[in-house]
Design an enzyme around this catalytic site. Structure first.
Site, PDB file in Angstrom:
ATOM      1  N   SER A  80       0.853  -1.168  -0.043  1.00 40.83           N
ATOM      2  CA  SER A  80      -0.033   0.156   0.118  1.00 40.83           C
ATOM      3  C   SER A  80       1.046   1.425   0.051  1.00 40.83           C
ATOM      4  O   SER A  80       0.295   2.214   0.070  1.00 40.83           O
ATOM      5  CB  SER A  80      -0.777   0.085   1.293  1.00 40.83           C
ATOM      6  OG  SER A  80      -2.055  -1.012   0.959  1.00 40.83           O
ATOM      7  N   LYS A  83      -0.029   3.849  -2.678  1.00 48.10           N
ATOM      8  CA  LYS A  83      -1.279   4.544  -2.463  1.00 48.10           C
ATOM      9  C   LYS A  83      -0.809   6.007  -2.266  1.00 48.10           C
ATOM     10  O   LYS A  83      -1.508   7.043  -2.398  1.00 48.10           O
ATOM     11  CB  LYS A  83      -2.240   4.438  -1.113  1.00 48.10           C
ATOM     12  CG  LYS A  83      -2.822   3.083  -1.371  1.00 48.10           C
ATOM     13  CD  LYS A  83      -3.615   2.939  -0.022  1.00 48.10           C
ATOM     14  CE  LYS A  83      -4.823   1.672  -0.358  1.00 48.10           C
ATOM     15  NZ  LYS A  83      -4.075   0.349   0.192  1.00 48.10           N
ATOM     16  N   SER A 138      -5.677   3.132   5.052  1.00 48.30           N
ATOM     17  CA  SER A 138      -5.084   2.446   4.105  1.00 48.30           C
ATOM     18  C   SER A 138      -6.340   1.647   3.269  1.00 48.30           C
ATOM     19  O   SER A 138      -6.286   0.508   2.870  1.00 48.30           O
ATOM     20  CB  SER A 138      -4.153   1.398   4.557  1.00 48.30           C
ATOM     21  OG  SER A 138      -3.585   0.720   3.389  1.00 48.30           O
ATOM     22  N   LYS A 256       3.189   5.852   6.086  1.00 52.85           N
ATOM     23  CA  LYS A 256       2.284   5.108   5.207  1.00 52.85           C
ATOM     24  C   LYS A 256       2.547   3.772   5.453  1.00 52.85           C
ATOM     25  O   LYS A 256       3.837   3.308   5.116  1.00 52.85           O
ATOM     26  CB  LYS A 256       2.091   5.453   3.955  1.00 52.85           C
ATOM     27  CG  LYS A 256       1.094   4.544   3.165  1.00 52.85           C
ATOM     28  CD  LYS A 256      -0.171   5.016   3.426  1.00 52.85           C
ATOM     29  CE  LYS A 256      -1.193   3.995   2.867  1.00 52.85           C
ATOM     30  NZ  LYS A 256      -1.310   2.872   3.813  1.00 52.85           N
TER      31      LYS A 256
END
Length: 323
Positions: A80, A83, A138, A256
């Protein structure tokens, strides 16, 4: 019972894919290791602590200098962390300035596994809440909805036809090229495992530096909770909690996370030194602690132990930072 069977199926399929991916990446990374052999020996002067992560890279945001690294040119699944690219394309689209909304479609919430912001078909959500959904919680659903909606706008502006998500992913790859991410290929907006999707710790550190330098994105990653205002027939407030935990936030602005069976546990952090310097640290492939049946919750304390070691290393004498 049916849900248990479905969950078992997805877990088994993920494990089979992970073994295939790991073999493929091993071959690719051996070739990369040979090509970068002189650089790898030279970079030992940076020093790197002992960590479980397959790969890591720490860079000074302002100068771009690599402060520490481990296999930072090797290709791995990015999970992720992808993202961050989705978020940058969203911010650059101008949708946030126009305060526009997206109506959620069935395809946005179709994936049965992975993290989400709990969107449902028919929900009406602002792009700002989708940004919080993809970066804070997320949410794969938030990333898919964003890509589909903005991709459709891109196609309309170009008087073109095609799959809007594919058009959006093309914009993500254009972004990667513009940032100089030479060993990266995006195939979806969420970071879920696809064998054709890969990146390196070095490239993702470049991406994170660009994303975390954006004031809107920096505001999003710096909070622990956000209340999304969902409109539509099922209007509600949805609490979005940060997936970033088990880390001392004293000097950490935000970050993140990324976790899949294949990518293992990944993490990108923005660290602000007491002396004012900003540092981005990316770790890929830290060991997984457990995979829980049902909600398919994947946990990793190793990710945070690895990051703590990287932070300690950056703050130690000889790295060029005063801490």
């Amino acid at each position: 019972m049916l849900q248990k069977i479905k969950t078992r199926y997805w877990n088994l399929r993920a494990k089979v894919r992970a073994k295939s991916y790991q073999g493929l990446f091993s071959v690719i990374n051996f070739a990369v290791w040979c090509r970068h052999l002189p650089d790898l020996f030279a970079s030992r002067r940076c020093g790197t602590p002992e960590i479980s992560a397959r790969s890591a890279c720490c860079i000074d945001v302002d100068s771009g200098k690599v402060v520490a690294q481990k296999n930072h040119h090797f290709r791995y699944a990015p999970a992720s962390i992808v993202k961050l690219a989705t978020a940058l394309v969203l911010v650059s689209s101008g949708k946030l300035l126009k305060d526009e909304y997206v109506t959620i479609e069935a395809s946005d919430v179709a994936e049965p596994v992975g993290s989400s912001m709990k969107l449902k078909q028919g929900d009406i959500v602002s792009y700002l809440d989708l940004l919080y959904g993809m970066l804070l919680a997320s949410g794969n659903d938030a990333a898919r909805a964003t890509a589909r909606a903005i991709g459709q706008t891109m196609l309309q502006d170009e008087s073109a036809t095609g799959d809007p998500t594919i058009r959006f992913v093309a914009a993500m790859n254009e972004l990667a090229d513009s940032l100089g991410m030479k060993s990266t290929r995006f195939c979806n907006p969420s970071g879920q495992d696809l064998w054709r999707q890969y990146s390196t710790a070095c490239d993702l550190a470049i991406l994170a530096s660009a994303a975390f330098s954006n004031p809107v994105i920096q505001d999003v990653i710096s909070v622990r909770e956000h209340i999304a205002k969902i409109q539509g027939d099922n209007a509600r407030d949805e609490a979005l909690l940060s997936t970033l935990d088990n880390i001392d936030r004293t000097q950490v602005v935000g970050g993140k996370t990324g976790t899949t069976i294949n990518a293992r546990a990944c993490l990108a952090l923005l660290l602000k030194q007491r002396s004012g310097e900003r540092v981005v640290i990316v770790t890929l492939g830290s060991e997984l602690d457990s995979v829980t049946e049902g909600e398919r919750r994947i946990t990793s304390l190793s990710r945070y132990k690895d990051m703590e070691k990287m932070i300690e290393h950056v703050q130690s004498p000889g790295t060029g930072f005063r801490g």
